[in-house]
Design an enzyme around this catalytic site. Structure first.
Site, mmCIF file in Angstrom:
data_model
loop_
_atom_site.group_PDB
_atom_site.id
_atom_site.type_symbol
_atom_site.label_atom_id
_atom_site.label_comp_id
_atom_site.label_asym_id
_atom_site.label_seq_id
_atom_site.Cartn_x
_atom_site.Cartn_y
_atom_site.Cartn_z
ATOM 1 C CE1 TYR A 8 -0.374 18.562 -24.955
ATOM 2 C CE2 TYR A 8 0.113 16.216 -25.040
ATOM 3 C CZ TYR A 8 -0.443 17.297 -24.393
ATOM 4 O OH TYR A 8 -1.068 17.130 -23.195
ATOM 5 C CG PHE B 127 11.546 24.412 1.469
ATOM 6 C CD1 PHE B 127 12.216 25.596 1.776
ATOM 7 C CD2 PHE B 127 10.703 24.389 0.373
ATOM 8 C CE1 PHE B 127 12.044 26.725 0.973
ATOM 9 C CE2 PHE B 127 10.536 25.517 -0.422
ATOM 10 C CZ PHE B 127 11.208 26.690 -0.127
ATOM 11 C CB THR B 128 7.422 26.678 2.824
ATOM 12 O OG1 THR B 128 8.141 26.909 1.606
ATOM 13 C CG2 THR B 128 7.950 27.615 3.899
ATOM 14 N NE ARG C 151 11.836 31.029 3.512
ATOM 15 C CZ ARG C 151 10.657 30.918 2.902
ATOM 16 N NH1 ARG C 151 9.534 31.240 3.513
ATOM 17 N NH2 ARG C 151 10.580 30.483 1.668
ATOM 18 C CG PHE D 214 5.556 32.332 3.519
ATOM 19 C CD1 PHE D 214 5.220 31.019 3.813
ATOM 20 C CD2 PHE D 214 6.229 32.592 2.340
ATOM 21 C CE1 PHE D 214 5.545 29.991 2.939
ATOM 22 C CE2 PHE D 214 6.569 31.565 1.464
ATOM 23 C CZ PHE D 214 6.214 30.267 1.762
ATOM 24 C CE LYS E 84 13.834 28.223 -5.592
ATOM 25 N NZ LYS E 84 13.420 27.177 -4.708
ATOM 26 C CG ASP F 237 14.654 20.118 -2.070
ATOM 27 O OD1 ASP F 237 15.137 20.555 -3.130
ATOM 28 O OD2 ASP F 237 13.769 20.718 -1.430
HETATM 29 C C1 PLP Z 1 12.121 26.690 -4.038
HETATM 30 C C2 PLP Z 1 12.268 25.419 -3.351
HETATM 31 C C3 PLP Z 1 11.368 24.366 -3.551
HETATM 32 C C4 PLP Z 1 10.092 24.521 -4.360
HETATM 33 O O1 PLP Z 1 10.358 24.786 -5.678
HETATM 34 P P1 PLP Z 1 9.452 25.752 -6.599
HETATM 35 O O2 PLP Z 1 10.168 25.715 -7.905
HETATM 36 O O3 PLP Z 1 9.441 27.100 -5.960
HETATM 37 O O4 PLP Z 1 8.098 25.154 -6.675
HETATM 38 C C5 PLP Z 1 11.634 23.163 -2.911
HETATM 39 N N1 PLP Z 1 12.705 23.012 -2.125
HETATM 40 C C6 PLP Z 1 13.578 24.000 -1.894
HETATM 41 C C7 PLP Z 1 14.752 23.777 -1.003
HETATM 42 C C8 PLP Z 1 13.390 25.241 -2.493
HETATM 43 O O5 PLP Z 1 14.246 26.232 -2.240
#
Ligand code: PLP
Length: 470
Positions: free
Chosen positions: A85, A137-138, A395, A462, A271, A228
């Site tokens: 843990y 970004f969303t 998008r 979306f 990613k 980011d």
């Molecule tokens: C996917 C993404 C996020 C959010 O990450 P999650 O792992 O999906 O929560 C933030 N910024 C960018 C540019 C992304 O592509």
């Protein structure tokens, strides 16, 4: 000065072509269901590709998030999971990998990127603050808004023009940032939200010169820069390719330099980092770290796992190393560019230049007879699935959501469909099949009638909105 963007990867590297630096050891069968079954599945999903069952999809280009193929070394790493843990050895491996390659001091693991966005937003944004960024970004913007901030787009104008071939369309416009500082005051700007690459602009990179100049301006006013870093490995590839002085430097070295101009970063490890789940926040400021590390135990899990299992953290630590190998990133971006070149040769309008993780079809131009409130990009994604079982994502106006003040749709300049390429998953033949499907839908473009939204959720609509055909 920036160099000319090469037409093919072969030209750049002085040989005929590129190939993946791996061979396939295990396969997962896929199949295309019949046209009737696709029509039924699309209607059942409310013409929203997020609501399709994966089993009904042939080639899945919905996202590059968590869809990568892990290497044999990563799978071996899963067996080394230390599921204690607290204080799992895999956490220390992960922490070391991030500190070594990104250069930040303090690490907080999270279950994925938005977990880290939540922590950093709550830790540093006060109600009434403004957060300038190189395009929204969303999830990033939503967490900034939920923390009481207002996002302000300060990306260069070129980013909003799909045909403009600027080599660094992700750059911050320093004049726009200066204007915001003059208007609201630096004390209302806790940080600049800098993304590399810029997902919503088409996977477009930020140059090293731009981040250096941004650092200078922010230092003048005591404003932080948080990165980011979700697709920074890809961003750095474009610096190596296009910016003077970087052609002979390894990807890992360029990344380290870039991060040195920023104060911290959040990461969706789903990613660049070649894992199916995971994320992290990293900062240099001990007070910010302290706040985030305390909050992570409320929302994610203890600060040595943050929502990941030990084995997930091990696969991630190994994935970080693999993601920064030059031959990996060259083949990754090369495959995306291969698909882009096919579509460009056929005259299909896509965002130029081709970015790092996806091809973005210009739905506004393809369906120039559909007004934006008939959701051209949503329609195009649905038509592509109906034609070939290929899943893409919208998008455009659906992703942009509503203005929190007025309640109206936000009408973004870019109305796009994203064909996102998972890392190390599909072959060149899959890219050929995809290009042919896009061409078929493009040739049939005059018959598209648009969609009507019949269900709209409050947050990030979306993902769950439903539509009917007009
Ligand atoms: C996917 C993404 C996020 C959010 O990450 P999650 O792992 O999906 O929560 C933030 N910024 C960018 C540019 C992304 O592509």
């Amino acid at each position: 000065m920036s160099k000319k963007i090469p037409q093919t990867m072969g030209q750049q590297f002085g040989r005929r072509s590129w190939a993946e630096p791996w061979k396939i050891k295990m396969v997962e069968p896929i199949r295309m269901i019949s046209a009737e079954a696709r029509a039924e599945a699309a209607a059942e999903a409310g013409y929203n590709t997020f609501l399709l069952k994966s089993e009904d999809v042939y080639i899945d280009l919905l996202t590059d998030s968590g869809t990568s193929a892990m290497s044999d070394r990563q799978w071996a790493g899963l067996m080394l999971g230390d599921e204690a843990y607290a204080g799992s050895r895999n956490f220390y491996h992960l922490e070391h990998a991030i500190q070594t390659h990104y250069g930040y001091k303090y690490i907080v693991p999270t279950h994925q990127g938005r977990g880290a966005e939540h922590l950093i937003s709550q830790a540093v944004i006060k109600k009434g603050d403004f957060i300038p960024g190189n395009m929204y970004f969303t999830t990033t913007r939503l967490h900034q808004e939920l923390a009481g901030g207002t996002f302000v787009d300060v990306i260069i104008d070129e980013a909003h023009d799909p045909a403009n071939r600027h080599p660094f369309k992700g750059n911050v416009d320093l004049d726009k940032l200066q204007n915001l500082i003059d208007k609201v005051g630096a004390e209302k700007i806790p940080y600049v939200s800098l993304a590399g690459t810029v997902n919503m602009a088409g996977g477009q990179p930020v140059s090293m010169a731009n981040v250096k100049a941004l650092r200078q301006l922010c230092d003048k006013y005591g404003i932080k820069i948080y990165l980011d870093a979700t697709r920074m490995a890809e961003n750095v590839f474009f610096i190596q390719e296009r910016e003077d002085g970087y052609a002979d430097k390894p990807i890992a070295e360029i990344l380290f330099e870039f991060c040195s101009y920023t104060d911290g970063a959040w990461m969706s490890a789903k990613k660049d980092h070649l894992v199916n789940i995971g994320g992290w926040l990293a900062v240099n400021d001990h007070d910010v770290f302290d706040a985030a590390r305390n909050m992570v135990v409320v929302y994610e899990g203890l600060h040595t796992y943050g929502g990941m299992s030990g084995r997930d953290m091990e696969a991630l630590a190994i994935g970080i190393e693999e993601s920064l190998q030059d031959d990996h990133i060259r083949a990754r971006v090369g495959q995306v560019r291969y698909l882009g070149d096919l579509l460009t040769d056929w005259g299909i309008p896509i965002v130029q230049p081709v970015g790092g993780h996806a091809i973005f079809l210009n739905a506004k131009e393809i369906y120039d007879h559909l007004p934006q409130d008939k959701f051209p990009a949503q329609t195009l994604a649905a038509e592509l699935y109906l034609d070939s079982g290929i899943r893409a994502m919208e998008r455009g106006v659906v992703s942009a959501g509503r203005d929190p003040e007025t309640g109206d749709h936000r009408y973004p300049k870019l109305e796009l469909v994203r064909l996102t390429i998972p890392r190390r998953v599909y072959t060149q033949a899959h890219m050929d099949v995809t290009a042919e499907a896009v061409k078929a839908v493009y040739d049939n473009r005059h018959n598209a009638r648009g969609l009507k939204m019949v269900y709209e959720p409050k947050y990030l609509r979306f993902f769950q909105a439903r539509f009917e055909k007009l």
